[in-house]
Design a protein around this motif. Structure first.
Motif, PDB file in Angstrom:
ATOM      1  N   MET A  29      37.621  46.988  36.722  1.00  0.00           N
ATOM      2  CA  MET A  29      36.892  46.569  37.910  1.00  0.00           C
ATOM      3  C   MET A  29      35.444  47.051  37.791  1.00  0.00           C
ATOM      4  N   ALA A  30      34.520  46.260  38.285  1.00  0.00           N
ATOM      5  CA  ALA A  30      33.104  46.581  38.131  1.00  0.00           C
ATOM      6  C   ALA A  30      32.643  47.670  39.091  1.00  0.00           C
ATOM      7  N   ASN A  31      33.463  47.979  40.112  1.00  0.00           N
ATOM      8  CA  ASN A  31      33.091  48.967  41.125  1.00  0.00           C
ATOM      9  C   ASN A  31      31.936  48.488  41.999  1.00  0.00           C
ATOM     10  N   PHE A  32      31.640  47.185  41.948  1.00  0.00           N
ATOM     11  CA  PHE A  32      30.596  46.596  42.777  1.00  0.00           C
ATOM     12  C   PHE A  32      31.238  45.838  43.942  1.00  0.00           C
ATOM     13  N   ALA A  90      31.960  40.313  35.779  1.00  0.00           N
ATOM     14  CA  ALA A  90      33.384  40.162  36.084  1.00  0.00           C
ATOM     15  C   ALA A  90      33.892  41.452  36.704  1.00  0.00           C
ATOM     16  N   GLY A  91      34.774  41.307  37.689  1.00  0.00           N
ATOM     17  CA  GLY A  91      35.293  42.458  38.413  1.00  0.00           C
ATOM     18  C   GLY A  91      34.563  42.756  39.700  1.00  0.00           C
ATOM     19  N   TYR A 166      37.775  46.211  54.099  1.00  0.00           N
ATOM     20  CA  TYR A 166      38.789  47.207  53.747  1.00  0.00           C
ATOM     21  C   TYR A 166      39.488  46.814  52.449  1.00  0.00           C
ATOM     22  N   ASN A 167      39.938  45.553  52.375  1.00  0.00           N
ATOM     23  CA  ASN A 167      40.609  45.106  51.162  1.00  0.00           C
ATOM     24  C   ASN A 167      39.633  44.890  50.016  1.00  0.00           C
ATOM     25  N   GLY A 168      38.412  44.476  50.342  1.00  0.00           N
ATOM     26  CA  GLY A 168      37.408  44.337  49.297  1.00  0.00           C
ATOM     27  C   GLY A 168      37.108  45.655  48.621  1.00  0.00           C
ATOM     28  N   ALA A 169      37.005  46.724  49.403  1.00  0.00           N
ATOM     29  CA  ALA A 169      36.745  48.047  48.838  1.00  0.00           C
ATOM     30  C   ALA A 169      37.937  48.547  48.027  1.00  0.00           C
ATOM     31  N   ARG A 170      39.130  48.288  48.506  1.00  0.00           N
ATOM     32  CA  ARG A 170      40.330  48.689  47.757  1.00  0.00           C
ATOM     33  C   ARG A 170      40.389  47.979  46.406  1.00  0.00           C
ATOM     34  N   LEU A 171      40.068  46.691  46.420  1.00  0.00           N
ATOM     35  CA  LEU A 171      40.113  45.927  45.173  1.00  0.00           C
ATOM     36  C   LEU A 171      39.003  46.363  44.226  1.00  0.00           C
ATOM     37  N   ALA A 172      37.773  46.501  44.740  1.00  0.00           N
ATOM     38  CA  ALA A 172      36.641  46.868  43.886  1.00  0.00           C
ATOM     39  C   ALA A 172      36.811  48.250  43.269  1.00  0.00           C
ATOM     40  N   SER A 173      37.473  49.149  43.975  1.00  0.00           N
ATOM     41  CA  SER A 173      37.643  50.523  43.493  1.00  0.00           C
ATOM     42  C   SER A 173      38.919  50.718  42.687  1.00  0.00           C
ATOM     43  N   GLY A 174      39.723  49.683  42.593  1.00  0.00           N
ATOM     44  CA  GLY A 174      40.952  49.794  41.827  1.00  0.00           C
ATOM     45  C   GLY A 174      42.092  50.451  42.568  1.00  0.00           C
TER      46      GLY A 174
END
Length: 310
Positions: A29-32, A90-91, A166-174
């Motif tokens: 994940m790009a962490n972005f 990507a990510g 909330y879900n965007g942050a969970r996904l971006a942070s892995g």
């Protein structure tokens, strides 16, 4: 000894390569996290979204696409995603919240794009331009009851904070994998609005005014650069431009094709190729949309025809 040195170098390389990135289910994940809304910045809504994201993962890198989408304007939200998404690694996870149907039966979805980016948004047409021009690899429905900010179940009007970021942050942070966000939805069930394709023949090109370059008022059409290449339009060549709203003529004039706005004198119109490689129409040091009161969408059409240059 050489083998141990090589293995140590490889370990150090992997640590450096993945620094600032999170692995989840084998995916980097790009962490972005990139946010877009129609909320504006005059109150605390966007700031609250930032706070939720940082509670999920304090080390996220959060950027704003824009928070100045016209209220409820799903079309413009969709286009602004097209304008920007492909330039991010990507990510990267985009959260887009233009949600006039919040609290209704409209779905919340997460899309994995063919370029590897993700978008979390209401299923209300926001993904239209990406589906058409970028491509969606997989679509999942987010369960708004279970996949939401803890303690927010009594709130039904701020899904941007409670569900999407909330879900965007969970996904971006892995913290969660894309496959864990919900069940797969068929791409044929995605809610979209109609897009009118540009047309070209030997004498005429027709298209739509997709969006404006807001700050400067230039018109961005859906006419691709390839159409001008097919016609072999040269810089300095004039074309007859007509703009219609619901088939009523609103503008007509001969306009020169230039490399940039500086190709014409101040206050003069110019055709040009914009940053997404489509035909644009602007005025040097003025606003075309403002001067001529031109809007956007399928009801605004543009027609270009060849003229003989003197």
């Amino acid at each position: 000894m050489a083998r141990l040195l090589n293995e140590g170098m490889l370990i150090r390389f992997n640590i450096r390569f993945h620094e600032g990135k999170i692995m989840k289910g084998g995916r980097v994940m790009a962490n972005f996290l990139v946010l877009q809304t129609d909320f504006g910045l005059q109150d605390g809504a966007v700031n609250a979204m930032y706070g939720v994201a940082y509670q999920v993962e304090p080390n996220l890198t959060i950027n704003n696409l824009t928070h100045e989408i016209e209220p409820y304007n799903i079309h413009d939200a969709s286009y602004r995603l097209l304008q920007t998404v492909s330039y991010w690694p990507a990510g990267t996870v985009f959260v887009s919240v233009v949600d006039p149907g919040v609290g209704s039966t409209r779905r919340s979805v997460a899309a994995e794009l063919k370029g590897g980016q993700y978008v979390i948004t209401p299923d209300n047409g926001t993904l239209t331009y990406l589906a058409q021009y970028v491509g969606i690899k997989e679509l999942r429905q987010i369960d708004e009851e279970s996949q939401r900010l803890p303690g927010s179940s009594e709130s039904h009007t701020f899904h941007g904070r409670d569900v999407y970021v909330y879900n965007g942050a969970r996904l971006a942070s892995g913290k969660v994998a894309f496959t864990e966000l919900g069940e797969i939805i068929s791409l044929t069930d995605l809610v979209t609005f109609p897009l009118t394709a540009p047309q070209q023949d030997e004498q005429k090109i027709t298209g739509t005014i997709d969006i404006t370059d807001i700050r400067f008022g230039s018109l961005w059409t859906n006419i691709p650069l390839e159409f001008f290449k097919t016609w072999q339009v040269d810089y300095g060549q004039n074309l007859l431009v007509k703009i219609y709203f619901k088939d009523v003529l609103r503008y007509q004039d001969e306009v020169v094709f230039g490399r940039s706005f500086a190709q014409v004198v101040p206050k003069e119109a110019v055709l040009y190729i914009n940053s997404v490689l489509n035909v644009g129409l602007g005025i040097n040091l003025d606003s075309f949309s403002g001067v001529y009161k031109i809007g956007t969408g399928n009801e605004w059409t543009i027609e270009l025809t060849k003229v003989e240059n003197n």
